[in-house]
Every structure is written in structure tokens, then in C-alpha cells.
Design a protein around this motif. Sequence first.
Motif, PDB file in Angstrom:
ATOM      1  N   THR A 107     -55.488  43.278 -26.393  1.00  0.00           N
ATOM      2  CA  THR A 107     -54.089  43.681 -26.314  1.00  0.00           C
ATOM      3  C   THR A 107     -53.871  44.738 -27.389  1.00  0.00           C
ATOM      4  O   THR A 107     -54.741  44.995 -28.217  1.00  0.00           O
ATOM      5  CB  THR A 107     -53.130  42.475 -26.478  1.00  0.00           C
ATOM      6  N   ILE A 108     -52.718  45.356 -27.353  1.00  0.00           N
ATOM      7  CA  ILE A 108     -52.369  46.369 -28.352  1.00  0.00           C
ATOM      8  C   ILE A 108     -50.968  46.076 -28.847  1.00  0.00           C
ATOM      9  O   ILE A 108     -50.092  45.676 -28.071  1.00  0.00           O
ATOM     10  CB  ILE A 108     -52.478  47.798 -27.760  1.00  0.00           C
ATOM     11  N   LYS A 109     -50.758  46.232 -30.132  1.00  0.00           N
ATOM     12  CA  LYS A 109     -49.428  46.031 -30.700  1.00  0.00           C
ATOM     13  C   LYS A 109     -48.606  47.285 -30.380  1.00  0.00           C
ATOM     14  O   LYS A 109     -48.942  48.383 -30.804  1.00  0.00           O
ATOM     15  CB  LYS A 109     -49.525  45.785 -32.202  1.00  0.00           C
ATOM     16  N   ARG A 110     -47.554  47.100 -29.598  1.00  0.00           N
ATOM     17  CA  ARG A 110     -46.772  48.238 -29.074  1.00  0.00           C
ATOM     18  C   ARG A 110     -46.240  49.175 -30.159  1.00  0.00           C
ATOM     19  O   ARG A 110     -46.210  50.371 -29.987  1.00  0.00           O
ATOM     20  CB  ARG A 110     -45.604  47.726 -28.230  1.00  0.00           C
ATOM     21  N   SER A 111     -45.825  48.618 -31.271  1.00  0.00           N
ATOM     22  CA  SER A 111     -45.172  49.451 -32.292  1.00  0.00           C
ATOM     23  C   SER A 111     -46.142  50.128 -33.247  1.00  0.00           C
ATOM     24  O   SER A 111     -45.788  51.136 -33.854  1.00  0.00           O
ATOM     25  CB  SER A 111     -44.174  48.614 -33.083  1.00  0.00           C
ATOM     26  N   THR A 112     -47.372  49.599 -33.377  1.00  0.00           N
ATOM     27  CA  THR A 112     -48.282  50.145 -34.394  1.00  0.00           C
ATOM     28  C   THR A 112     -49.560  50.755 -33.846  1.00  0.00           C
ATOM     29  O   THR A 112     -50.226  51.508 -34.542  1.00  0.00           O
ATOM     30  CB  THR A 112     -48.695  49.050 -35.399  1.00  0.00           C
ATOM     31  N   GLY A 113     -49.943  50.387 -32.623  1.00  0.00           N
ATOM     32  CA  GLY A 113     -51.206  50.875 -32.080  1.00  0.00           C
ATOM     33  C   GLY A 113     -52.415  50.057 -32.505  1.00  0.00           C
ATOM     34  O   GLY A 113     -53.554  50.464 -32.261  1.00  0.00           O
ATOM     35  N   GLU A 114     -52.186  48.911 -33.117  1.00  0.00           N
ATOM     36  CA  GLU A 114     -53.309  48.064 -33.514  1.00  0.00           C
ATOM     37  C   GLU A 114     -53.958  47.456 -32.277  1.00  0.00           C
ATOM     38  O   GLU A 114     -53.278  46.880 -31.428  1.00  0.00           O
ATOM     39  CB  GLU A 114     -52.841  46.946 -34.451  1.00  0.00           C
ATOM     40  N   ILE A 115     -55.281  47.594 -32.176  1.00  0.00           N
ATOM     41  CA  ILE A 115     -56.052  47.003 -31.090  1.00  0.00           C
ATOM     42  C   ILE A 115     -56.427  45.588 -31.519  1.00  0.00           C
ATOM     43  O   ILE A 115     -56.975  45.386 -32.597  1.00  0.00           O
ATOM     44  CB  ILE A 115     -57.329  47.815 -30.801  1.00  0.00           C
ATOM     45  N   ILE A 116     -56.108  44.621 -30.671  1.00  0.00           N
ATOM     46  CA  ILE A 116     -56.298  43.216 -31.021  1.00  0.00           C
ATOM     47  C   ILE A 116     -57.267  42.571 -30.043  1.00  0.00           C
ATOM     48  O   ILE A 116     -57.086  42.664 -28.823  1.00  0.00           O
ATOM     49  CB  ILE A 116     -54.951  42.471 -31.007  1.00  0.00           C
ATOM     50  N   GLN A 117     -58.294  41.951 -30.608  1.00  0.00           N
ATOM     51  CA  GLN A 117     -59.244  41.171 -29.813  1.00  0.00           C
ATOM     52  C   GLN A 117     -58.705  39.755 -29.742  1.00  0.00           C
ATOM     53  O   GLN A 117     -58.388  39.139 -30.759  1.00  0.00           O
ATOM     54  CB  GLN A 117     -60.623  41.186 -30.469  1.00  0.00           C
ATOM     55  N   LEU A 118     -58.580  39.237 -28.521  1.00  0.00           N
ATOM     56  CA  LEU A 118     -58.074  37.883 -28.329  1.00  0.00           C
ATOM     57  C   LEU A 118     -59.232  36.913 -28.243  1.00  0.00           C
ATOM     58  O   LEU A 118     -60.307  37.250 -27.741  1.00  0.00           O
ATOM     59  CB  LEU A 118     -57.243  37.807 -27.046  1.00  0.00           C
ATOM     60  N   LYS A 119     -59.010  35.698 -28.722  1.00  0.00           N
ATOM     61  CA  LYS A 119     -60.050  34.673 -28.667  1.00  0.00           C
ATOM     62  C   LYS A 119     -60.329  34.328 -27.208  1.00  0.00           C
ATOM     63  O   LYS A 119     -59.419  34.058 -26.438  1.00  0.00           O
ATOM     64  CB  LYS A 119     -59.598  33.433 -29.434  1.00  0.00           C
ATOM     65  N   GLN A 120     -61.583  34.378 -26.825  1.00  0.00           N
ATOM     66  CA  GLN A 120     -61.984  34.061 -25.448  1.00  0.00           C
ATOM     67  C   GLN A 120     -62.113  32.553 -25.291  1.00  0.00           C
ATOM     68  O   GLN A 120     -62.690  31.890 -26.135  1.00  0.00           O
ATOM     69  CB  GLN A 120     -63.317  34.726 -25.120  1.00  0.00           C
ATOM     70  N   GLN A 121     -61.580  32.032 -24.207  1.00  0.00           N
ATOM     71  CA  GLN A 121     -61.701  30.609 -23.916  1.00  0.00           C
ATOM     72  C   GLN A 121     -63.041  30.378 -23.228  1.00  0.00           C
ATOM     73  O   GLN A 121     -63.532  31.224 -22.496  1.00  0.00           O
ATOM     74  CB  GLN A 121     -60.568  30.162 -22.985  1.00  0.00           C
ATOM     75  N   ASN A 122     -63.608  29.221 -23.461  1.00  0.00           N
ATOM     76  CA  ASN A 122     -64.842  28.861 -22.784  1.00  0.00           C
ATOM     77  C   ASN A 122     -64.486  28.551 -21.335  1.00  0.00           C
ATOM     78  O   ASN A 122     -63.815  27.566 -21.037  1.00  0.00           O
ATOM     79  CB  ASN A 122     -65.468  27.631 -23.467  1.00  0.00           C
ATOM     80  N   LYS A 123     -64.921  29.416 -20.419  1.00  0.00           N
ATOM     81  CA  LYS A 123     -64.531  29.278 -19.017  1.00  0.00           C
ATOM     82  C   LYS A 123     -65.032  27.971 -18.414  1.00  0.00           C
ATOM     83  O   LYS A 123     -64.346  27.347 -17.627  1.00  0.00           O
ATOM     84  CB  LYS A 123     -65.047  30.477 -18.217  1.00  0.00           C
ATOM     85  N   ASP A 124     -66.257  27.529 -18.771  1.00  0.00           N
ATOM     86  CA  ASP A 124     -66.785  26.274 -18.224  1.00  0.00           C
ATOM     87  C   ASP A 124     -65.915  25.098 -18.650  1.00  0.00           C
ATOM     88  O   ASP A 124     -65.599  24.225 -17.855  1.00  0.00           O
ATOM     89  CB  ASP A 124     -68.230  26.054 -18.671  1.00  0.00           C
ATOM     90  N   ARG A 125     -65.531  25.077 -19.931  1.00  0.00           N
ATOM     91  CA  ARG A 125     -64.704  23.985 -20.432  1.00  0.00           C
ATOM     92  C   ARG A 125     -63.349  24.011 -19.710  1.00  0.00           C
ATOM     93  O   ARG A 125     -62.843  22.995 -19.290  1.00  0.00           O
ATOM     94  CB  ARG A 125     -64.499  24.121 -21.939  1.00  0.00           C
ATOM     95  N   LYS A 126     -62.784  25.172 -19.519  1.00  0.00           N
ATOM     96  CA  LYS A 126     -61.498  25.290 -18.856  1.00  0.00           C
ATOM     97  C   LYS A 126     -61.609  24.844 -17.391  1.00  0.00           C
ATOM     98  O   LYS A 126     -60.777  24.119 -16.889  1.00  0.00           O
ATOM     99  CB  LYS A 126     -61.008  26.740 -18.937  1.00  0.00           C
ATOM    100  N   ARG A 127     -62.681  25.235 -16.724  1.00  0.00           N
ATOM    101  CA  ARG A 127     -62.873  24.851 -15.333  1.00  0.00           C
ATOM    102  C   ARG A 127     -63.013  23.333 -15.216  1.00  0.00           C
ATOM    103  O   ARG A 127     -62.423  22.727 -14.343  1.00  0.00           O
ATOM    104  CB  ARG A 127     -64.115  25.556 -14.771  1.00  0.00           C
TER     105      ARG A 127
END
Length: 136
Positions: A107-127
Motif C-alpha cells: 500500500t502507499i500512504k496517500r499524503s506522504t508517498g511512503e511505500i508500505i509492505q503489508l504482513k502476508q498471511q499464511n494462505k494454508d493456515r487461512k484456508r
Amino acid sequence: SSGINAEYGGVITTTNHLDYEEHEAYLLTCTVTNIHGQATDATVTVDVEGANEFAPEFAKSVFSFDAFDHIDSEQKVIGKVEATDADRGNDGILQFSLADDSVTGWTIKRSTGEIIQLKQQNKDRKRRSLDDEAPS
């Protein structure tokens, strides 16, 4: 040139281009005189409204940042894109966004332009958790 047109009830006119980036306002002194030569002055402030004349520009055409294969927090700032807009006031306010919403994990912070890496969920655990909740 500019002037006050008495025929039109004191309408202030100008033939010069007004540029908000050069002058945000003009201070005028207007004089009115009667047929006996008596005069009085009034001060008039003319506020120039800006026009959105310029497109925003990125500081460079390609930005490069390092991402992480694992982050402990829910999100981590990995870099910042920078841009400017030569317009002043509200017309120069920038808002950043990512052009491709289908890319997950960023994602990107709209006001500052900071690029943010989001924590990825373990897809197997979620499934598995969804399967566990499915009705029998």
C-alpha cells in the motif's frame, strides 16, 4: 493595463494576465471624485484564485527499494516516492496511490508517498481455518 470604468459603476478591469504563483493578491487604491472636486479613497484587495496549471512530477522516473521476505509487524515502510507540483495552495497538494490494486501485500500512504509492505498471511493456515468453519 488596468483601470476603473465609471460607465459600468466602478467595475475594476485588467488586461494583464494574473498569475497566482507570482501574486496571490493585489492591493488597489481607488479614488472617487464628485463634480466639485471633492475626492475620497478606498482600498480594494483583489485575491487571485489559483488555476491548476501544472501537473505533478515525480523526482525521478524509477524508484527502487528493498523488501523483506518476513516482517514481524503488520506493516513496514520500505521507502518513499517523492513528487512535486509547481502549483501553490490547494492545487499543489499531492495524493499518492498505487495504479494496480490487484497487487497484494503493498500500500502507499496517500499524503506522504511512503511505500508500505503489508504482513502476508499464511494462505494454508487461512484456508484451513475457513475449512474448519464450513458447515458439515
